[in-house]
Design a protein around this motif. Sequence first.
Motif, PDB file in Angstrom:
ATOM      1  N   VAL A 105      14.250   1.205  18.796  1.00  0.00           N
ATOM      2  CA  VAL A 105      13.386   2.356  18.242  1.00  0.00           C
ATOM      3  C   VAL A 105      13.747   2.646  16.866  1.00  0.00           C
ATOM      4  CG1 VAL A 105      12.703   4.597  18.348  1.00  0.00           C
ATOM      5  CG2 VAL A 105      13.491   3.200  20.652  1.00  0.00           C
ATOM      6  N   ILE A 106      12.816   2.224  15.747  1.00  0.00           N
ATOM      7  CA  ILE A 106      13.147   2.778  14.422  1.00  0.00           C
ATOM      8  C   ILE A 106      12.066   4.036  13.984  1.00  0.00           C
ATOM      9  CG2 ILE A 106      11.291   1.422  13.442  1.00  0.00           C
ATOM     10  CD1 ILE A 106      13.601   0.468  11.559  1.00  0.00           C
ATOM     11  N   GLY A 107      12.714   5.032  13.198  1.00  0.00           N
ATOM     12  CA  GLY A 107      11.812   6.016  13.039  1.00  0.00           C
ATOM     13  C   GLY A 107      12.319   6.280  11.493  1.00  0.00           C
ATOM     14  N   ASP A 108      11.329   7.176  10.592  1.00  0.00           N
ATOM     15  CA  ASP A 108      11.443   7.658   9.479  1.00  0.00           C
ATOM     16  C   ASP A 108      12.610   8.685   9.420  1.00  0.00           C
ATOM     17  OD1 ASP A 108      10.551   8.224   6.706  1.00  0.00           O
ATOM     18  OD2 ASP A 108      10.434  10.113   7.743  1.00  0.00           O
ATOM     19  N   TYR A 109      13.363   8.384   8.655  1.00  0.00           N
ATOM     20  CA  TYR A 109      14.716   9.412   8.704  1.00  0.00           C
ATOM     21  C   TYR A 109      14.550  10.846   8.444  1.00  0.00           C
ATOM     22  CZ  TYR A 109      19.502  10.812   7.414  1.00  0.00           C
ATOM     23  OH  TYR A 109      20.783  11.276   7.462  1.00  0.00           O
ATOM     24  N   ASP A 110      13.617  11.331   7.860  1.00  0.00           N
ATOM     25  CA  ASP A 110      13.355  12.778   7.732  1.00  0.00           C
ATOM     26  C   ASP A 110      12.424  13.315   8.844  1.00  0.00           C
ATOM     27  OD1 ASP A 110      14.659  13.072   5.312  1.00  0.00           O
ATOM     28  OD2 ASP A 110      12.857  12.326   4.077  1.00  0.00           O
ATOM     29  N   ALA A 111      11.412  12.503   9.549  1.00  0.00           N
ATOM     30  CA  ALA A 111      10.379  13.066  10.418  1.00  0.00           C
ATOM     31  C   ALA A 111      10.973  12.757  11.695  1.00  0.00           C
ATOM     32  CB  ALA A 111       9.331  12.044  10.231  1.00  0.00           C
ATOM     33  N   HIS A 118       1.651   4.922   7.510  1.00  0.00           N
ATOM     34  CA  HIS A 118       2.001   6.249   8.397  1.00  0.00           C
ATOM     35  C   HIS A 118       2.302   6.461   9.844  1.00  0.00           C
ATOM     36  CE1 HIS A 118      -0.689   8.934   5.289  1.00  0.00           C
ATOM     37  NE2 HIS A 118       0.071   7.895   4.492  1.00  0.00           N
ATOM     38  N   LEU A 119       2.840   5.189  10.154  1.00  0.00           N
ATOM     39  CA  LEU A 119       3.594   5.443  11.589  1.00  0.00           C
ATOM     40  C   LEU A 119       4.978   5.791  11.387  1.00  0.00           C
ATOM     41  CD1 LEU A 119       1.945   2.031  13.219  1.00  0.00           C
ATOM     42  CD2 LEU A 119       1.133   4.268  12.974  1.00  0.00           C
ATOM     43  N   ARG A 120       5.431   6.889  11.953  1.00  0.00           N
ATOM     44  CA  ARG A 120       6.954   7.350  11.683  1.00  0.00           C
ATOM     45  C   ARG A 120       7.469   7.042  12.516  1.00  0.00           C
ATOM     46  NH1 ARG A 120       5.549  13.878  10.300  1.00  0.00           N
ATOM     47  NH2 ARG A 120       5.282  13.701   7.968  1.00  0.00           N
ATOM     48  N   THR A 121       7.289   6.315  13.863  1.00  0.00           N
ATOM     49  CA  THR A 121       8.196   5.581  14.846  1.00  0.00           C
ATOM     50  C   THR A 121       7.562   4.115  15.240  1.00  0.00           C
ATOM     51  OG1 THR A 121       6.912   6.822  16.524  1.00  0.00           O
ATOM     52  CG2 THR A 121       8.916   7.709  15.435  1.00  0.00           C
ATOM     53  N   SER A 158       0.728  -1.066  -0.020  1.00  0.00           N
ATOM     54  CA  SER A 158      -0.125   0.131   0.134  1.00  0.00           C
ATOM     55  C   SER A 158       0.887   1.419   0.071  1.00  0.00           C
ATOM     56  CB  SER A 158      -1.113   0.050   1.095  1.00  0.00           C
ATOM     57  OG  SER A 158      -0.173   0.204   2.380  1.00  0.00           O
ATOM     58  N   ASP A 159       2.062   1.140   0.230  1.00  0.00           N
ATOM     59  CA  ASP A 159       2.958   2.429   0.391  1.00  0.00           C
ATOM     60  C   ASP A 159       4.377   1.783  -0.107  1.00  0.00           C
ATOM     61  OD1 ASP A 159       4.590   4.570   1.005  1.00  0.00           O
ATOM     62  OD2 ASP A 159       3.750   4.583   3.186  1.00  0.00           O
ATOM     63  N   PRO A 160       4.990   2.425  -1.157  1.00  0.00           N
ATOM     64  CA  PRO A 160       6.222   2.195  -1.865  1.00  0.00           C
ATOM     65  C   PRO A 160       7.434   2.506  -0.774  1.00  0.00           C
ATOM     66  CG  PRO A 160       5.478   4.322  -2.823  1.00  0.00           C
ATOM     67  CD  PRO A 160       4.162   3.641  -1.886  1.00  0.00           C
ATOM     68  N   HIS A 161       7.218   3.396   0.277  1.00  0.00           N
ATOM     69  CA  HIS A 161       8.302   3.567   1.217  1.00  0.00           C
ATOM     70  C   HIS A 161       8.279   2.825   2.467  1.00  0.00           C
ATOM     71  CE1 HIS A 161       8.024   7.924  -0.587  1.00  0.00           C
ATOM     72  NE2 HIS A 161       8.844   7.220  -1.187  1.00  0.00           N
ATOM     73  N   ILE A 196       5.601   8.669   5.201  1.00  0.00           N
ATOM     74  CA  ILE A 196       7.063   8.114   5.619  1.00  0.00           C
ATOM     75  C   ILE A 196       7.923   8.188   4.369  1.00  0.00           C
ATOM     76  CG2 ILE A 196       6.290   6.785   7.723  1.00  0.00           C
ATOM     77  CD1 ILE A 196       6.604   4.355   5.953  1.00  0.00           C
ATOM     78  N   SER A 197       9.251   8.345   4.444  1.00  0.00           N
ATOM     79  CA  SER A 197      10.120   8.310   3.285  1.00  0.00           C
ATOM     80  C   SER A 197      10.625   6.806   3.234  1.00  0.00           C
ATOM     81  CB  SER A 197      11.328   9.077   3.426  1.00  0.00           C
ATOM     82  OG  SER A 197      11.955   8.858   4.411  1.00  0.00           O
ATOM     83  N   SER A 198      11.585   6.603   2.516  1.00  0.00           N
ATOM     84  CA  SER A 198      12.261   5.207   2.230  1.00  0.00           C
ATOM     85  C   SER A 198      13.299   5.019   2.968  1.00  0.00           C
ATOM     86  CB  SER A 198      12.553   5.225   0.617  1.00  0.00           C
ATOM     87  OG  SER A 198      13.567   5.957   0.403  1.00  0.00           O
TER      88      SER A 198
END
Length: 458
Positions: free
Chosen positions: A412-418, A394-397, A17-20, A218-220
């Motif tokens: 803890v994993i997170g989106d690089y930009d967010a 859409h979960l950034r962390t 559902s999300d390419p990233h 989220i980004s890739s």
Amino acid sequence: MEQLTVLDAAFVEAEDSDPHASLAIGAVAVLAGPMPDAEAVVAALTERVMSVPRLRQLLHTQPLDLAAPHWVDDSNFDVAHHIRFTALPRPGDEAALNRLVAEVMERRLDRDRPLWECWIVDGLQHNRWALLMKVHHCVADGVAATRLLGQLCDDPVVGDDPAGPAARPGSNPVEWISGAWRTTRALPGAAVQAVRGAFDIAEGLLRPAAVSSLSGPISSMRRYAAVEVPLDEIEKVRSRFGVTVNDVALAAITDSFRTMLIRRGERPRRTSLRTLVPVSVRPTGARDALDNRVSVMLPYLPVEKEDPVAQLRSVHERMDRAKGSGQSQAGNLVVAAAKAIPFPLTAWTVRALTRLPQRGVVTLATSVAGPRATLRLMGRDVVRLLPIPPLALHLRTGIAIMSYTDRLVFGVIGDYDATPDVDELATGIERAVERLTAISTGHWRSTPVGTLLLVEGG
């Protein structure tokens, strides 16, 4: 031919559902050195991998989703595609290891091959090395993945035979309608509570959380951090306040997210941190089965509260309320009902739901009981075991909690930009546990302005 369950297949749909998004889960085993000969490590891992059939199988999907995806043996299986070797640049510190974890986990697994990778990592500080195991979530949940990692170590614990695949109704409409009726008639009285829980979960997914920087696309790319706290500290808090270990962990996460929001100039609100908390529903007889056996709860973590004890008590109350609402039982009900419905209908429904802009849930906090005894690989002790959750929808962390020997580990994993402050989120969890422990043992006192100070020596 073993088919995926509806829940297993849902993780594939969520990734599509999300390419990233990358819906792989993982763990890092840090081992005492020196590292054995690389070829010897590969040979040992290969032998153990070959004893796990799922690691030699491909995911095969059906055109138009006319039947559930199923596992087939890979006739061209080559372990060299999956076991890889790398070395950290000097000085091989924790920051370098975290960067490697983020880079490995952000890349999707190749669906033309069995859905796993194992990275042998040399060059860690203190004469250490590591294994990074990565497996797609459609293969295993956190409990099953932990058992899988144990099978790759020396003297693995062999559990009960996994339960066989459940019988599935055929494609005849009369057959599946009658099957659905029989399933409904057979539901126990507790099903009413589970239905209510299912509605609570649906409402939680549909009602938007308070607007904040914690949710959104989220980004890739990813960032990763980990922190460990002594289990005996958690136990002191648990005993002092009559709560659970999981309550203490979630309270520490709450406090760190509150600090993050304030640091970002945002006001923590009651609806700021609705959290996806998976609940294992795996029976004892299926503990070695590679699949997913989870339900979920969606509590709001109380970031609006400033006092750490108030946070802890509120977490305990909200988790009890979520359990009593039937949320944790709802997953079993949905899976049982889905078995009586033709797979194309469930597949199309899941696909539509995963493509909706999810705005109700902000983060993931998943907990797994890890090994209490020290694992060994090729005669080397596993000195650290770091869990890695996925990111999607859409979960950034995401935060994975795992016990290992005498410690509780937060990955803890997170989106690089967010989430450029992912390190602060991890260290904030550690500080929150230290503060709760000090309060529990009487080593904190309040100043006239309400600030808590550590009193050295009690």
